[in-house]
Enzyme design. Structure first.
Site, short mmCIF file in Angstrom:
data_model
loop_
_atom_site.label_atom_id
_atom_site.label_comp_id
_atom_site.label_asym_id
_atom_site.label_seq_id
_atom_site.Cartn_x
_atom_site.Cartn_y
_atom_site.Cartn_z
N ASP A 6 -10.77 1.63 1.26
CA ASP A 6 -9.41 1.68 0.72
C ASP A 6 -8.95 0.25 0.47
O ASP A 6 -9.02 -0.59 1.37
CB ASP A 6 -8.46 2.39 1.70
CG ASP A 6 -7.13 2.78 1.03
OD1 ASP A 6 -6.89 2.37 -0.12
OD2 ASP A 6 -6.34 3.49 1.68
N ASN B 23 -7.50 3.66 -3.83
CA ASN B 23 -6.26 2.91 -3.58
C ASN B 23 -5.25 3.92 -3.05
O ASN B 23 -4.29 4.27 -3.72
CB ASN B 23 -5.77 2.19 -4.85
CG ASN B 23 -5.59 3.11 -6.03
OD1 ASN B 23 -5.96 4.28 -5.99
ND2 ASN B 23 -5.01 2.60 -7.09
N CYS B 24 -5.52 4.38 -1.85
CA CYS B 24 -4.74 5.48 -1.28
C CYS B 24 -3.59 4.95 -0.45
O CYS B 24 -3.76 4.08 0.39
CB CYS B 24 -5.63 6.35 -0.41
SG CYS B 24 -4.71 7.69 0.35
N GLY B 25 -2.44 5.55 -0.68
CA GLY B 25 -1.25 5.18 0.08
C GLY B 25 -1.16 5.84 1.44
O GLY B 25 -0.12 5.74 2.09
#
Lengths: 173, 124
Positions: A142, A123-125
């Protein structure tokens, strides 16, 4: 600190030497797996991995997402669905595990080798994890709708990365 | 006295963190993160868990160096709470480019070393 780090390197080698890492998941003896795969490989072209009883799924990009679709096919040696999302196994990782027969695995709780990973769910920003896993050669999913960015963007492409993924984006074939 | 919302101490700096630092980005991860992430990150140990939310107008203090928070992406607070993950970009933007970005003024990066204390201080 610096002294201890160098001392530790002398004792246990460079931290990147992943062979040093503890493996929490039972890894069958390589030789045994190799010969078992060979025995069963009579109908398989050379070089193909033993897919055991695992089923493949296709993961498509979600709304505003990028990349993919990725086909996730766990194999006997590469059967972990790695969730690096904090707060336990992400529902997308759980769904992929349930549909493929792979094993959902929390990266914040235990360690695994990259060659055991069928894919990773993040869950990368947008800056760090989006690049780290493609760089390591792991198919990367993602759950946020990111596009290639950050200093590691050069490692990200449509064949190793898909984003904006929800549970509905995981489909049987 | 402004309220300290979060306090953490740097344990070590991953060997590849420089790739981000050279692009004016500090990437933090909590010490529970897997090794492939800690090798790219500044790894820290929480002293005071986050209270409330990191917001525009707060200040991030790295030992003595203070930086005003100009923008906070949508997933910043989740990342911080669930895995001690923070991405600080020294780019002066008031709108985050990425959902995980915390933007601060485009000044020289602070010195970060083992033992550096990082605090989030609430706006006055």
């Amino acid at each position: 600190m610096a002294f201890w780090e160098s001392f530790k390197k002398v004792l246990v080698g460079e931290p990147q030497a992943r062979a040093q890492r503890e493996v929490a998941v039972d890894k069958p003896d390589e030789g045994a797996v190799w010969s078992a795969a060979r025995t069963r490989a009579s109908g398989m072209p050379d070089g193909r991995e033993d897919i055991g009883g695992y089923t493949k799924v296709v993961v498509e990009k979600g709304p505003r997402g990028w990349g993919g679709p990725l086909t996730i096919q766990p194999t006997k040696n590469r059967n972990l669905i790695y969730s690096v999302t904090g707060g336990g196994i992400h529902p997308v990782a759980q769904k992929i595990a349930d549909m493929t027969g792979g094993q959902a695995f929390d990266g914040f709780k235990s360690k695994a080798e990259f060659d055991q990973l069928a894919c990773v769910v993040i869950n990368c920003g947008g800056t760090a994890r989006v690049g780290v896993y493609p760089m390591k050669g792991v198919l990367t999913i993602d759950v946020y709708p990111t596009s290639p960015s950050g200093p590691l963007a050069k490692f990200i492409n449509e064949h190793n990365f898909v984003s904006g993924v929800t549970e509905e984006c995981v489909k049987g074939t | 006295m402004r309220k300290v919302k979060y306090e953490t101490r740097v344990m070590f700096i991953g060997e590849l963190a420089q790739e981000f630092i050279s692009e004016n980005i500090l990437v933090f991860f909590g010490k529970e993160a897997p090794e492939e992430l800690t090798e790219h990150a500044i790894v820290h140990e929480v002293v005071r868990p986050v209270e409330g939310e990191l917001e525009v107008g707060d200040t991030i203090r790295f030992d003595g160096a203070s930086f005003a928070v100009l923008a906070v992406g949508d997933v910043v607070n989740d990342n911080l709470r669930s895995m001690g993950h923070l991405v600080v970009k020294f780019n002066g933007l008031t709108e985050p480019e990425m959902a995980g970005d915390v933007c601060v003024p485009a000044r020289d990066l602070p010195v970060i070393e083992p033992g550096t204390v990082v605090e989030i201080v609430a706006r006055a």
